[in-house]
Design a protein around this motif. Structure first.
Motif, PDB file in Angstrom:
ATOM      1  N   ASP A  40       0.801  -1.102  -0.151  1.00 43.53           N
ATOM      2  CA  ASP A  40       0.052  -0.058   0.164  1.00 43.53           C
ATOM      3  C   ASP A  40       0.961   1.040   0.113  1.00 43.53           C
ATOM      4  O   ASP A  40       2.073   1.152   0.011  1.00 43.53           O
ATOM      5  CB  ASP A  40      -1.171  -0.024   1.107  1.00 43.53           C
ATOM      6  N   THR A  46       0.984   3.719   2.098  1.00 48.12           N
ATOM      7  CA  THR A  46       1.189   4.693   3.408  1.00 48.12           C
ATOM      8  C   THR A  46       2.394   4.437   3.966  1.00 48.12           C
ATOM      9  O   THR A  46       2.813   5.210   4.779  1.00 48.12           O
ATOM     10  CB  THR A  46       0.101   4.145   4.237  1.00 48.12           C
ATOM     11  N   ARG A  68      -5.395  13.742  -5.822  1.00 51.31           N
ATOM     12  CA  ARG A  68      -6.721  13.515  -5.155  1.00 51.31           C
ATOM     13  C   ARG A  68      -6.363  12.599  -3.982  1.00 51.31           C
ATOM     14  O   ARG A  68      -5.736  11.654  -4.132  1.00 51.31           O
ATOM     15  CB  ARG A  68      -7.563  12.800  -5.887  1.00 51.31           C
ATOM     16  N   GLY A  69      -6.768  13.060  -2.871  1.00 53.26           N
ATOM     17  CA  GLY A  69      -6.427  12.487  -1.287  1.00 53.26           C
ATOM     18  C   GLY A  69      -6.738  10.951  -1.373  1.00 53.26           C
ATOM     19  O   GLY A  69      -6.139  10.198  -0.871  1.00 53.26           O
ATOM     20  N   GLU A  70      -7.783  10.637  -2.129  1.00 48.78           N
ATOM     21  CA  GLU A  70      -8.421   9.285  -2.066  1.00 48.78           C
ATOM     22  C   GLU A  70      -7.917   8.278  -2.848  1.00 48.78           C
ATOM     23  O   GLU A  70      -8.195   7.011  -2.816  1.00 48.78           O
ATOM     24  CB  GLU A  70      -9.899   9.129  -1.998  1.00 48.78           C
ATOM     25  N   ALA A  71      -6.909   8.886  -3.978  1.00 42.73           N
ATOM     26  CA  ALA A  71      -6.329   7.922  -5.026  1.00 42.73           C
ATOM     27  C   ALA A  71      -5.404   6.847  -4.301  1.00 42.73           C
ATOM     28  O   ALA A  71      -4.418   7.333  -3.525  1.00 42.73           O
ATOM     29  CB  ALA A  71      -5.647   8.810  -5.949  1.00 42.73           C
ATOM     30  N   GLY A  72      -5.703   5.568  -4.396  1.00 43.98           N
ATOM     31  CA  GLY A  72      -4.747   4.614  -3.982  1.00 43.98           C
ATOM     32  C   GLY A  72      -3.464   4.511  -4.771  1.00 43.98           C
ATOM     33  O   GLY A  72      -3.254   4.809  -5.908  1.00 43.98           O
TER      34      GLY A  72
END
Length: 196
Positions: free
Chosen positions: A22, A24, A67-71
Motif C-alpha cells: 500500500d 502509506t 486526489r487524496g483518496e487515490a490509492g
C-alpha cells in the motif's frame, strides 16, 4: 536519452511499485509516503512534457494536485501514463526544440533523462525505505549519468555513481555530495564543472 529508455525506466519503477502492498509506508528521503512519492514523480513527468512542448519560456500558470483518496495502484497507472506522455512528447520534438527548467534549457534528450532520473531515483528511495532488493538497470543509470551528470566518474558502478551524484550514497575516494543539480541543457553547453 530517448523515449524508449524513458519507457524502460518507467517499467522498472512500475515493477518495484507493484511489490509495495500500500502507499502509506514512509519514505524518509522524500519526507513523504510511497503514494506521495509516486504522485511527485507523476507530476514531474507531466511538467517535463509540458515544458518541452511550451518551449523555452516558463509556463506554470496552473498546478497539479493528487486526489487524496487515490490509492497506490491508481497512482502507479497514472505514473505510467505520464511517462508515456513524456516519451511521446520527446519523440515528437524537433531536433532544435528546447524547453524550460529551473536548471537550464533542456532539449528532448534532457527531458527524457530528467524523467528517467525521477523514476529511477525515487523508486530507489522507496526500495531503500522498505528494505526491498531493487536497483535500477545499470545501463539506464549510466545513460542518466552521461546526460545529466557528465562530471560523475565513468569508471564506477553506474548505479552507485548515480546515487553519489544525487547525495544518496558514497563513492570511495570522492567527497560526499550534499547539494546537487543536474546539467539538463545539451551537453555541448556544459562548461566542464560540477553543477551546484
Amino acid at each position: 536519452m530517448t523515449g524508449s529508455e524513458l519507457r524502460r525506466a518507467a517499467a522498472a519503477a512500475r515493477e518495484l511499485l507493484a511489490t509495495v502492498p500500500d502507499g502509506t509506508a514512509r519514505v524518509p528521503a522524500m519526507d513523504d509516503d510511497v503514494a506521495g512519492v509516486t504522485a511527485h514523480v507523476t507530476g514531474c513527468l507531466v511538467w517535463y512534457a509540458q515544458d518541452l512542448a511550451a518551449g523555452p519560456e516558463r509556463a506554470d500558470g496552473f498546478t497539479l494536485a493528487r486526489r487524496g483518496e487515490a490509492g497506490l495502484p491508481e497512482l502507479v497507472r497514472q505514473q505510467a501514463a505520464a511517462a508515456e506522455v513524456l516519451a511521446r512528447t520527446v519523440e515528437g520534438a524537433a531536433p532544435g526544440d528546447r524547453g524550460w527548467h529551473d536548471w537550464g534549457r533542456p532539449d528532448a534528450a534532457g527531458f527524457a533523462a530528467m524523467g528517467a532520473a525521477e523514476l529511477l531515483l525515487h523508486a530507489g528511495d522507496v526500495a531503500a525505505a522498505l528494505g526491498l532488493p531493487w536497483a535500477p538497470p545499470a545501463d539506464l543509470a549510466d545513460a542518466v549519468l552521461v546526460r545529466l551528470f557528465p562530471w560523475a566518474p565513468s569508471d564506477a558502478d553506474p548505479v552507485a555513481a548515480l546515487r553519489w551524484a544525487t547525495g544518496r550514497g558514497e563513492l570511495p575516494g570522492l567527497e560526499s555530495v550534499h547539494s546537487w543539480r543536474w546539467h539538463c541543457s545539451p551537453l555541448e553547453e556544459w562548461d566542464g564543472s560540477r553543477a551546484l
